[in-house]
Design a protein around this motif. Structure first.
Motif: not given
Length: 303
Positions: A45-47, A155-156, A158
Motif C-alpha cells: 500500500k502506497i499512501n 487513500n492508497s 497498490e
C-alpha cells in the motif's frame, strides 16, 4: 445515366480510401511507443497525497537509490508514459539525462522501476525549497500487463499485484486498455457509452462535450466557470450540478457534477472523436470507491 453512375462510384471510391487513410493516420498518431519500464516486486500500500484540499492532483511518493529525500510524482493514467520534469531532476544524483532521455531507477513503495529511456520534458522547477518536491508523472505504462488497486476509501494505491484480490473475484467486467488508455463501458441515462478514466483529471467527475453537458446538468444549477492551464494550454471549464447515475456492470456511481471544457488541444479533441468516447472520468467521481484494474486480462472492478 452511365456518366452519373461513374461519378457516384468515383465519389464513393475517394471517400472509402480517404476513410482508410484517416484510420491508419490516427492509429499511428495515437499509438504509444514501446513500454521501456522494468518493474519488480509488489508495491504494497502506497499512501496518496493530494496537492491541495480540492484534490486537484493525485501525488505518490518515490525515492531514488542513495538519496534519502522523498520526491513525488503525479499519477496520471491519461499519460501513456512515465515522464520526468527536466528542471526538477537536473540536480539529482544517480539520474542521467541525455537528449531528453533519462536513465535511472526509483522505488515506489516496495516496487522498483527502472528504465534507460524515461521521457524527459522541459517542465517543472528546481525542488530545493519546495515542501512537496514534484519531479514527474507516473503514467499508464506502470499499469500495462499488470494488476493495480486504486483505493480512494483508504487513500492508497497498490501496484504490480501478483493476483486478483479475493473480494474482486467474480465481480469484474470487461474494459479496454487501448493505446494505454483506460476505456470503460458504462450506461448513463439509458445510453450505452464509453468513458476514458484519466486520474490526471483529478478535480472533476465527468468532462464531456457541451451538448452532453446541457443534457446532464440540472436546469437550475449555478454554473462555476474556472480557468486553468494544461501543459501550456489555457482551458476554461464550466461545471454544473447533476443528478444522474453511471452504471458499470453491477457497480454504479452517482454523478453529482458535470463539466465541459473550452481550450482542449486538437490532439485531445480528435482522440475523443476517433475513439467514440462520450467523456472523461476524473478521480472525484470515485472518491468513495475502490477500483481494481487488471490490464493484463482487461478486467475491472469497482466497489
Amino acid at each position: 445515366m452511365k456518366q452519373i453512375k461513374k461519378i457516384i462510384i468515383g465519389i464513393f471510391t475517394i471517400l472509402f480510401f480517404s476513410l482508410i487513410i484517416a484510420f491508419f493516420y490516427f492509429e499511428k498518431k495515437f499509438s504509444p511507443e514501446n513500454n521501456y519500464l522494468t518493474v519488480k516486486n509488489e508495491s504494497g500500500k502506497i499512501n496518496i497525497t493530494w496537492l491541495d484540499e480540492n484534490k486537484n492532483a493525485l501525488l505518490l511518493p518515490i525515492n531514488f537509490k542513495n538519496d534519502t529525500t522523498t520526491y513525488y510524482v503525479q499519477f496520471d493514467t491519461g499519460s501513456p508514459y512515465t515522464t520526468f520534469y527536466k528542471n526538477s531532476i537536473k540536480n539529482l544524483p544517480h539520474f542521467q539525462i541525455n537528449d531528453n532521455i533519462g536513465n535511472g531507477i526509483f522505488e515506489i513503495g516496495k516496487t522498483e522501476i527502472k528504465s534507460e529511456k524515461f521521457k524527459i520534458i522541459d517542465y517543472g522547477k528546481e525542488t530545493d525549497n519546495d515542501e512537496i518536491k514534484i519531479v514527474g508523472t507516473l503514467g499508464a505504462d506502470i499499469l500495462e500487463n499488470r494488476k493495480t488497486i486504486i483505493n480512494f476509501k483508504d487513500n492508497s494505491i497498490e501496484f504490480n499485484l501478483k493476483k486478483t484480490p479475493n473480494y474482486f473475484t467474480g465481480q469484474t467486467f470487461d474494459f479496454k486498455f487501448r493505446k494505454r488508455k483506460i476505456i470503460i463501458p458504462a450506461t448513463l441515462n439509458n445510453n450505452k457509452d464509453k468513458f476514458l478514466y484519466d486520474s490526471g483529471t483529478s478535480a472533476y467527475e465527468l468532462l464531456t462535450n457541451k451538448e452532453n453537458w446541457q443534457k446532464l446538468k440540472l436546469s437550475n444549477s449555478k454554473i462555476i466557470i474556472e480557468k486553468g492551464n494544461s501543459w501550456g494550454n489555457v482551458l476554461t471549464t464550466y461545471t454544473a450540478q447533476s443528478k444522474n447515475e453511471i452504471h458499470f456492470s453491477k457497480a454504479k456511481v452517482t454523478l453529482k457534477q458535470v463539466t465541459y471544457v473550452e481550450g482542449f488541444s486538437k490532439t485531445q479533441y480528435y482522440l475523443m472523436k476517433f475513439s467514440g468516447m462520450s467523456g472523461m472520468l476524473g478521480n472525484r467521481i470515485f472518491l468513495d470507491k475502490e477500483i481494481f484494474i487488471d490490464c493484463e486480462n482487461q478486467q475491472m472492478g469497482i466497489k
